[in-house]
Design an enzyme around this catalytic site. Structure first.
Site, PDB file in Angstrom:
ATOM      1  N   ASP A 150       0.823  -1.226   0.000  1.00  0.00           N
ATOM      2  CA  ASP A 150       0.000   0.000   0.000  1.00  0.00           C
ATOM      3  C   ASP A 150       0.854   1.272   0.000  1.00  0.00           C
ATOM      4  OD1 ASP A 150      -2.360   1.398  -0.030  1.00  0.00           O
ATOM      5  OD2 ASP A 150      -2.671   1.289   2.140  1.00  0.00           O
TER       6      ASP A 150
ATOM      7  N   ASN B 227     -10.986  -2.850  -5.025  1.00  0.00           N
ATOM      8  CA  ASN B 227     -10.218  -1.890  -5.830  1.00  0.00           C
ATOM      9  C   ASN B 227     -10.848  -1.585  -7.195  1.00  0.00           C
ATOM     10  OD1 ASN B 227      -7.022  -3.002  -4.491  1.00  0.00           O
ATOM     11  ND2 ASN B 227      -8.177  -1.180  -3.949  1.00  0.00           N
TER      12      ASN B 227
END
Ligand code: IPE
Ligand code: IPE
Ligand code: MG
Length: 250
Positions: A26, A74
């Site tokens: 991330d 996502n």
């Protein structure tokens, strides 16, 4: 890091290297924004970091590296960003088809591949087939693509229910070991260490079943800046943890 496996703690006990490390990759977007670049540039840099860290894990003797590349959530992002991520994955897989045998790397995918573009799915299938023919002892990278921990559990439950309906299984024989065999991670030990860079303190639907007794390491470093020294710090933190699994230390 030299001799990490040979390290001893104060009681003289061997301090073990995790066999399985999992990473939530991330911070790519913030890394790019900080530099005035489009978010996609962050994903490109993040893909390079993945290559470097996977090689490093293999070199120091970690057996499994599981990385979160794209979650079931996502898809909420712009088509441009999703397309860029899928393009980077495709490029990596094209490379992998040619190099995994030489580099002694097995590659597996966790996640529901059905909504993935046919071309990318075919490449994933190709790397899967190559992996089938490589020795089990090789380093293995697991890429989580369209992966969600809840989705993985639901897919497992559906398959178990179907096996019961078909008379292959009985509900009362289901235990933790059998259920683990219905997950994408079947046959792979749970990760001893889960790392999340970028300063976020959450799992975001990653390995919900497998993380029951994992140790967690959080760092503010953004994924494209994550390096071998940072991985060494995470492993050292793990080695200093007292893992009791619900018991009492003697
Ligand atoms: C991780 O980086 C990559 C994916 C989730 C695909 P992000 O794109 O989430 O980066 P941030 O969190 O916005 O910085
Ligand atoms: C988790 O990161 C998923 C991946 C790294 C692939 P996100 O950036 O999607 O997670 P949230 O939205 O911050 O929880
Ligand atoms: Mg993020």
């Amino acid at each position: 890091m030299a001799n990490m496996q040979d390290k001893k703690d104060t009681a003289g006990q061997a301090v073990r290297l995790p066999r399985h490390i999992a990473i939530i990759m991330d911070g790519n977007g913030r890394w790019a924004t900080k530099r005035g670049l489009p978010r996609t540039a962050g994903h490109k840099a993040g893909a390079e970091t993945f290559r470097r860290i996977a090689t490093y894990c293999k070199d120091i003797g970690v057996k499994y590296l599981t990385v979160y590349a794209f979650s079931t959530e996502n898809w909420k992002r712009s088509t441009e960003e999703v397309g860029a991520i899928m393009g980077l994955l495709k490029r990596y897989l094209l490379e992998a088809v040619d190099s995994m045998e030489r580099d002694h790397i097995r590659l597996r995918f966790f996640g529901d591949m059905t909504p993935i573009a046919p071309e990318l799915r075919a490449l994933a299938h190709a790397t899967d087939e190559i992996s089938d023919h490589l020795p089990e002892g090789y380093f293995q990278a697991n890429v989580c693509l369209n992966y969600g921990g809840r989705d993985e559990i639901l897919r497992g439950v559906r398959q178990f229910a179907a096996d019961c309906a078909a008379g292959k299984r009985r509900p009362e024989e289901l235990d933790e070991a059998m259920f683990s065999g219905y997950l994408d991670s079947r046959g792979i030990p749970d990760p001893e260490l889960i790392i999340r860079p970028s300063g976020e303190l959450r799992l975001s639907n990653f390995l919900l079943w497998q993380c029951a007794y994992s140790e967690f390491y959080f760092t503010d470093v953004l994924w494209p800046d994550f390096d071998a020294a940072e991985l060494d710090r995470a492993i050292a933190a793990y080695q200093a943890r007292d893992r009791r699994f619900g018991g009492v230390k003697k």
